[in-house]
Design an enzyme around this catalytic site. Structure first.
Site, PDB file in Angstrom:
ATOM      1  N   ASN A  83       0.113   4.581   1.458  1.00  0.00           N
ATOM      2  CA  ASN A  83      -0.253   4.630   0.049  1.00  0.00           C
ATOM      3  C   ASN A  83       0.585   5.704  -0.633  1.00  0.00           C
ATOM      4  OD1 ASN A  83      -1.458   4.284  -2.389  1.00  0.00           O
ATOM      5  ND2 ASN A  83      -3.315   5.431  -1.878  1.00  0.00           N
ATOM      6  N   ILE A  84       1.759   5.312  -1.064  1.00  0.00           N
ATOM      7  CA  ILE A  84       2.662   6.259  -1.725  1.00  0.00           C
ATOM      8  C   ILE A  84       2.064   6.633  -3.081  1.00  0.00           C
ATOM      9  CG2 ILE A  84       5.007   6.622  -2.596  1.00  0.00           C
ATOM     10  CD1 ILE A  84       5.345   5.982   0.210  1.00  0.00           C
ATOM     11  N   CYS A 111      12.391  14.699   3.431  1.00  0.00           N
ATOM     12  CA  CYS A 111      11.018  14.642   3.949  1.00  0.00           C
ATOM     13  C   CYS A 111      11.123  15.039   5.416  1.00  0.00           C
ATOM     14  CB  CYS A 111      10.410  13.253   3.750  1.00  0.00           C
ATOM     15  SG  CYS A 111      11.438  11.876   4.345  1.00  0.00           S
TER      16      CYS A 111
END
Lengths: 196, 196
Positions: free
Chosen positions: A106-107, A131
């Site tokens: 769920n970005i 990241c």
């Protein structure tokens, strides 16, 4: 040591005579000793991407003359990296996006949207987006930037997959597809390749 | 249509107020209609790489404002592409490197060396390097450039493999490993990331 452009017979308006390169004083120029972080690449003028840099990558990162780093993980930035940033005058923008495996990805759209605003602000360039592995969270942010640059979706996905390889996620690609860039329309694309 | 930088509250020396972006007049800015060639990527300031561009890619290529193309195949350049180059004032440098499958690969070192000299000459920038698929011949040339930039070999190979994927060749990687960059030592790295 600093070398300036030389050995060019004809100097015309195409030649950038101010270009310089700094060769670190503690190494022979014969050495292949610069170690880019995992999945490092140039995204556009003044914008780079990679996986998590560690101390082995610091010499390389210094050659980029970074102004800022966008870090897309919730974990605190390691002390060694924070020290590197401080001693090189690099700003850190952190967006704590959790890493979930499919089908629970769920970005958070708001975080990507805010990160994109920072990417678009030329005052933050040169800038590195990273990241952990430089595949999913970084890939989504770069993909949204590509949509702003009006790349067709298949090319956006192709670039995403080049970095994510066997770990490519349909959910990430769906996120990029659905990401609405219309709110950015008033912003200039000052990062465009045209800058060259 | 040409937009200039606007909406920046504080203007300091980091802000490039001359940046502009050209939005093609025949398309809405809502369209994702720019199609980069297969395996397109930015290598460094003013240097791009890709597979063979076709007419679908011409609108995208125009945004790069190319000065030159380095073409690494022996086949004649297609008429449509030649026309595109002519009408956009783009120089073509062709190096006819044959495509052979392993174990019969034999990258001609002289051709790569001469191509590298053209890549290094900032008067040819912005410049696109391409072959057929943007994997092997292009990958070797970019890999030799990375050696000049003092990247460690594992990073050079990692980048090569990102584009070649399942088609990566040990013989190409051996070529890059053995390629002697010492004759380039007198040349400035004006293409370095430091240019930013």
């Amino acid at each position: 040591m600093c070398r300036t452009l030389e050995g060019v017979a004809t100097v015309d308006h195409h030649v950038d005579v101010s270009s310089t390169v700094v060769v670190p004083a503690n190494s022979s120029s014969d050495d292949l000793n610069l170690i880019p972080p995992l999945n490092f690449a140039m995204v556009d003028n003044g914008i780079f991407r990679s996986g998590f840099p560690d101390s082995a990558n610091f010499s390389f990162l210094q050659t980029l003359n970074l102004s800022s780093i966008i870090y897309l993980c919730p974990e605190p930035y390691p002390e060694g990296n924070t020290e590197f940033l401080k001693s090189n005058g690099i700003k850190l923008f952190q967006f704590g996006i959790e890493s979930h495996k499919e089908p629970f990805v769920n970005i958070p759209e708001d975080a990507i949207r805010e990160a994109l605003r920072i990417v678009l602000d030329a005052r933050n360039h040169p800038l590195l987006i990273h990241c952990n592995r430089g595949k999913h969270r970084t890939g989504c942010l770069v993909g949204c930037l590509r949509k702003l640059q009006r790349w067709c979706l298949s090319s956006v996905f192709d670039e995403y997959q080049r970095f994510a390889a066997a770990k490519a996620r349909v959910s990430d690609q769906r996120f990029m597809e659905l990401f609405d860039v219309s709110s950015f329309k008033h912003l200039p694309m000052s990062f465009s390749c045209l800058k060259n």
